[in-house]
Design an enzyme around this catalytic site. Structure first.
Site, short mmCIF file in Angstrom:
data_model
loop_
_atom_site.label_atom_id
_atom_site.label_comp_id
_atom_site.label_asym_id
_atom_site.label_seq_id
_atom_site.Cartn_x
_atom_site.Cartn_y
_atom_site.Cartn_z
N TYR A 81 18.23 28.36 9.95
CA TYR A 81 17.24 29.09 10.52
C TYR A 81 16.95 29.04 11.96
CZ TYR A 81 15.08 29.76 5.73
OH TYR A 81 15.18 30.09 4.47
N LYS A 124 0.78 -1.16 0.14
CA LYS A 124 0.02 0.00 0.07
C LYS A 124 0.86 1.20 0.15
CE LYS A 124 -0.46 0.00 4.99
NZ LYS A 124 -1.21 0.37 6.21
N1 PLP Z 1 -1.98 -5.37 7.91
C1 PLP Z 1 -2.50 -4.21 7.89
C2 PLP Z 1 -3.98 -4.23 7.95
C3 PLP Z 1 -1.78 -2.94 8.08
O1 PLP Z 1 -2.65 -1.97 8.17
C4 PLP Z 1 -0.30 -3.28 7.95
C5 PLP Z 1 0.42 -1.88 7.72
O2 PLP Z 1 0.01 -0.83 8.36
C6 PLP Z 1 0.36 -4.33 7.63
C7 PLP Z 1 -0.66 -5.41 7.63
C8 PLP Z 1 1.89 -4.34 7.55
O3 PLP Z 1 2.57 -3.75 8.66
P1 PLP Z 1 3.85 -3.85 8.82
O4 PLP Z 1 4.36 -2.64 7.88
O5 PLP Z 1 4.21 -3.11 10.22
O6 PLP Z 1 4.61 -5.16 8.58
#
Ligand code: PLP
Length: 357
Positions: free
Chosen positions: A254, A35
């Site tokens: 800054y 994602k």
């Molecule tokens: N599963 C779900 C529902 C998630 O929202 C996420 C990430 O936020 C993951 C798995 C993967 O988590 P990680 O990146 O900590 O392995």
């Protein structure tokens, strides 16, 4: 002349990290979480690296999933968080996606829509994260409603851990999951990266590793990425574009938040918060110049930041700089800046050119 900043993405490292995750998963399927544009690494690059090897994928939106199918990938694709509306259901079915059902509104949508089927779904249970999902009270009815839909072919129970990365661990959530769904003969998906690495009892039928694929430790306070055998995927490089020799009492950047106590050589790096470097990284954040470790000085500007070259006399304009990645774990930079590697990766700005290795 273009600014010397660039990110490089090591596809071999991405694949290595995925295969490591899968090796920890036993007989479970490892769905690569890609994602948010593959945590900032680029969806197409993730497809290139992981397409040939991944058991499945997990992401958020249907348009991203469509890119995977357009690339010819036939593996299962889970839609995490379940953002969809009735008009999306034909596309979800056409692309053979696995939506997450986490609330009554979605159940109602499935019930109202004439589904062609067969549809595989994830049914989300809230075991303590308190974001999305059905509770002990609402779960039985939700399951019954899903089971009553002829188009639904399979139901995988899922939950997400809030504290797989700290000492409190997963025990309370796992206990709640068992209390809610323990007796059911349905496949289960629970583990993110931290749970996969720390708690083999949470492995179940599908695991969902994300950050570890990109070479970030899911639990930097417990084990570094290197200790876990993970390789950096994204390296952010730039160069020194200016040098200032300053005397005691002079300030840098800054707000003048850093004041020299002794004579110092200050290097100016072409990288700032508009490139995705965290503005809140304080003086002392680690940085590599010519492969040698030093520290940032003063406030991060939009396009530049300063670093300490006092003890690096060989460094000067044109010296290569690593902000994070090969030789400098993103987790270390993130910790210094009070954040997590996830945020560094996702924040890489579109203006930074990316090379693939
Ligand atoms: N599963 C779900 C529902 C998630 O929202 C996420 C990430 O936020 C993951 C798995 C993967 O988590 P990680 O990146 O900590 O392995």
């Amino acid at each position: 002349m273009p600014r010397p900043i660039r990110a490089s993405i090591d596809l071999e490292a991405l694949r290595h990290n995925y295969l490591l995750a899968r090796s920890k998963a036993g007989s479970a399927k490892a769905f690569a979480v890609i994602k948010a544009n593959a945590y900032g690494h680029g969806l197409q690059r993730a497809i290139q690296a992981l397409g040939p090897v991944a058991d499945g994928f997990a992401l958020l939106d249907i348009a991203e999933a469509a890119q995977l199918r357009a690339a010819g990938l036939t593996q299962p694709i889970a839609l995490l968080e379940g953002f969809f509306e009735p008009a999306d259901l034909p596309e979800i079915e056409r692309l053979c996606l696995i939506p997450t059902i986490h609330g009554d509104a979605q159940l109602a949508m499935l019930e109202r829509t004439r589904l062609a089927g067969p549809l595989d779904v994830l049914l989300k249970i809230n075991t303590g994260m308190n974001r999305l999902g059905f509770t002990a009270d609402s779960f039985p009815a939700a399951l019954a409603r899903l089971r009553a839909l002829p188009a639904v072919r399979s139901i995988t129970l899922m939950s997400h851990f809030a504290r797989a990365d700290d000492e409190a661990g997963i025990a309370p959530q796992l206990a709640r999951f068992k209390a809610i769904a323990g007796g059911l003969d349905l496949p289960v998906s629970l583990a993110n990266s931290a749970a996969l690495l720390r708690f083999p009892e949470a492995t179940a039928q599908i695991v969902r590793p994300g950050i570890m694929l990109y070479g970030g430790s899911p639990m930097p306070d417990i084990a570094s990425a290197e200790q876990l055998g993970l390789r950096a995927v994204m390296t952010l490089n730039s160069e020194i574009i200016g040098v200032q020799d300053i005397t005691p009492g002079e300030r840098v950047g800054y707000g003048g938040s850093f004041e020299a106590a002794t004579p110092m050589r200050v290097g100016v790096v072409a990288c700032g918060y508009a490139d995705g470097y965290p503005r809140h990284a304080p003086t002392g954040t680690p940085i590599l110049v010519g492969g040698r470790r030093t520290r940032t000085l003063g406030r991060v500007s939009m396009d530049m930041l300063a670093c300490d070259l006092t003890h690096l006399p060989e460094a000067g304009v044109g010296s290569p700089v690593t902000l994070w990645g090969d030789g400098l774990a993103a987790d270390e930079v993130a910790a210094a800046a009070g954040t997590i590697s996830y945020e560094l990766f996702c924040a890489l700005a579109p203006r930074v050119p990316v090379q693939v290795r």
